[in-house]
Scaffold this motif. Structure first.
Motif, mmCIF file in Angstrom:
data_model
loop_
_atom_site.group_PDB
_atom_site.id
_atom_site.type_symbol
_atom_site.label_atom_id
_atom_site.label_comp_id
_atom_site.label_asym_id
_atom_site.label_seq_id
_atom_site.Cartn_x
_atom_site.Cartn_y
_atom_site.Cartn_z
ATOM 1 N N ASP A 43 -5.190 0.987 -1.676
ATOM 2 C CA ASP A 43 -5.622 -0.152 -1.302
ATOM 3 C C ASP A 43 -5.986 -0.908 -2.497
ATOM 4 O O ASP A 43 -5.616 -2.553 -2.294
ATOM 5 C CB ASP A 43 -6.963 0.117 -0.778
ATOM 6 N N ASP A 44 -6.261 -0.596 -3.730
ATOM 7 C CA ASP A 44 -6.282 -1.677 -4.829
ATOM 8 C C ASP A 44 -4.926 -2.209 -5.128
ATOM 9 O O ASP A 44 -5.015 -3.209 -5.547
ATOM 10 C CB ASP A 44 -7.143 -0.729 -5.997
ATOM 11 N N ARG B 84 -15.191 -1.484 1.632
ATOM 12 C CA ARG B 84 -14.940 -1.458 0.179
ATOM 13 C C ARG B 84 -14.178 -2.780 -0.244
ATOM 14 O O ARG B 84 -14.182 -3.295 -1.199
ATOM 15 C CB ARG B 84 -14.315 -0.355 -0.135
ATOM 16 N N LEU B 85 -13.338 -3.033 0.647
ATOM 17 C CA LEU B 85 -12.473 -4.239 0.301
ATOM 18 C C LEU B 85 -12.996 -5.475 0.615
ATOM 19 O O LEU B 85 -12.859 -6.639 -0.502
ATOM 20 C CB LEU B 85 -11.336 -4.270 1.251
ATOM 21 N N THR C 252 -5.773 -7.319 3.026
ATOM 22 C CA THR C 252 -5.565 -6.013 2.991
ATOM 23 C C THR C 252 -6.533 -5.424 3.894
ATOM 24 O O THR C 252 -6.175 -4.459 4.454
ATOM 25 C CB THR C 252 -5.768 -5.391 1.451
ATOM 26 N N ALA C 253 -7.683 -5.683 3.809
ATOM 27 C CA ALA C 253 -8.734 -5.259 4.890
ATOM 28 C C ALA C 253 -8.658 -5.518 6.218
ATOM 29 O O ALA C 253 -8.454 -4.647 7.219
ATOM 30 C CB ALA C 253 -10.285 -5.746 4.617
ATOM 31 N N HIS D 92 0.735 -1.312 0.064
ATOM 32 C CA HIS D 92 0.021 -0.001 -0.103
ATOM 33 C C HIS D 92 1.005 1.385 -0.314
ATOM 34 O O HIS D 92 0.696 2.093 -0.983
ATOM 35 C CB HIS D 92 -1.101 -0.011 1.321
ATOM 36 N N SER E 78 -4.381 -4.979 -2.750
ATOM 37 C CA SER E 78 -5.180 -5.977 -2.957
ATOM 38 C C SER E 78 -4.929 -6.884 -4.164
ATOM 39 O O SER E 78 -5.040 -8.071 -4.202
ATOM 40 C CB SER E 78 -6.603 -5.556 -2.562
ATOM 41 N N ARG E 79 -4.461 -6.303 -5.073
ATOM 42 C CA ARG E 79 -4.167 -7.166 -6.460
ATOM 43 C C ARG E 79 -3.117 -8.019 -6.089
ATOM 44 O O ARG E 79 -3.085 -8.833 -6.768
ATOM 45 C CB ARG E 79 -3.787 -6.076 -7.532
ATOM 46 N N ARG F 13 -7.831 -9.069 -1.251
ATOM 47 C CA ARG F 13 -8.687 -8.035 -0.685
ATOM 48 C C ARG F 13 -8.910 -8.299 0.916
ATOM 49 O O ARG F 13 -8.847 -7.402 1.785
ATOM 50 C CB ARG F 13 -10.039 -7.972 -1.168
ATOM 51 N N PRO G 231 -16.179 -5.818 -2.397
ATOM 52 C CA PRO G 231 -15.678 -5.093 -3.820
ATOM 53 C C PRO G 231 -16.887 -4.859 -4.754
ATOM 54 O O PRO G 231 -17.566 -5.895 -5.251
ATOM 55 C CB PRO G 231 -14.886 -5.969 -4.518
#
Length: 311
Positions: free
Chosen positions: A229-230, A271-272, A241-242, A184, A233-234, A238, A275
């Motif tokens: 964040d994206d 959001r994570l 990361t959350a 991140h 998470s990629r 996700r 998605p």
């Protein structure tokens, strides 16, 4: 000559409409990188309207400057702008807009100087708390671990850059959660989000009564976090990361009923974990093209009299 006035009107309309249009859009959280680009295009359009209006007003007010601006243009093009019909407002408009441009540059310089001073102070504090070990290369990139009871991690720009993580974060982050946090922070650095934050803060501080600049600053702070964040998470998922966000922030009261400066963290976690569907490639392409065309409109407006004269 009405072109400078039309440009100012166009800039004002863009400044009013942009926050409303992008604020109501349902795709900004789904495509934060595209939203960042759209916001930059909208603000660039407003600034271009002011810059072009200033240039044409100055050319109308001062013959010498007009020769520099239209030095190689055919006589028909110069006559199409009808500089001789301008009133005393041209010089006033040019001076006012020039002062606004200088003020914007001054605010940006101030923001950058302050950021560098803060970064320099943090690097000094970091060197005191984590001194360089014998044999360690002074210019090498390194991960710095700080003794602290507060879980935290951040990217410290400079020469060389530093990834800083506290011992409390190391104890709390499990599995690949630490990797997600570092990814991140690296995402912020790779995308040069610091410059977006500097520019947006300079405009908002310099022109606090202009709504588009205040909205630009607020959205930059939110969207750069979603974008980072994206990126994380990629690479690490996700859920990972959350959970890393929760572990780093649950002791700061951000998940309680009372609002805090990090009130956006629960929305980021939600959001994570849930998605939203990404836009189709065709729609992303259309939105990118539409946003890219917005700064072109002021240029076309400024060129309309000249193009008519040539056509």
């Amino acid at each position: 000559m009405m072109v400078p006035a039309v440009l100012l009107l166009l800039g004002a309309l863009t400044a009013v409409a942009a926050p409303r249009l992008l604020g109501r859009a349902d795709w900004t959280d789904r495509e934060p990188v595209l939203a960042l680009w759209a916001w930059q295009c909208m603000v660039a359009s407003v600034l271009l309207c002011c810059a072009l209006s200033m240039t044409l007003s100055a050319a109308a007010a001062w013959q010498g400057l007009r020769g520099h601006v239209f030095g190689t243009a055919p006589r028909a093009v110069v006559e199409a702008y009808a500089f001789g019909t301008t009133g005393p407002w041209a010089a006033t408009t040019a001076v006012a807009l020039a002062c606004g441009g200088l003020w914007s540059a001054a605010m940006l310089v101030r923001e950058v100087v302050r950021a560098r001073a803060r970064r320099r102070l943090r690097r000094v504090e970091l060197l005191v708390r984590a001194p360089r070990l014998p044999g360690e290369e002074p210019g090498g990139e390194r991960l710095v671990v700080l003794e602290s009871e507060r879980p935290d991690a951040w990217w410290l720009r400079g020469a060389p850059p530093r990834l800083v993580v506290t011992t409390a974060a190391l104890r709390r982050l499990k599995g690949r959660q630490l990797d997600a946090v570092l990814a991140h922070e690296q995402g912020h650095a790779q995308a040069r989000h610091d410059w977006l934050l500097h520019c947006s803060a300079a405009l908002a501080d310099g022109f606090p009564r202009v709504p588009v600049f205040a909205a630009f600053r607020d959205e930059m702070h939110r969207l750069v976090e979603l974008s980072a964040d994206d990126m994380a998470s990629r690479r690490f998922g996700r859920l990972t990361t959350a959970l890393a966000l929760v572990e780093l922030n649950e002791d700061r009261g951000v998940f309680g009923p009372c609002p805090t400066p990090q009130a956006h963290v629960p929305q980021r976690v939600h959001r994570l974990l849930t998605p939203p569907d990404r836009l189709t490639a065709a729609r992303r392409l259309r939105l990118t093209a539409a946003a890219s065309l917005v700064p072109v409109i002021p240029v076309l407006v400024a060129l309309v009299p000249g193009l008519r004269a040539l056509g």
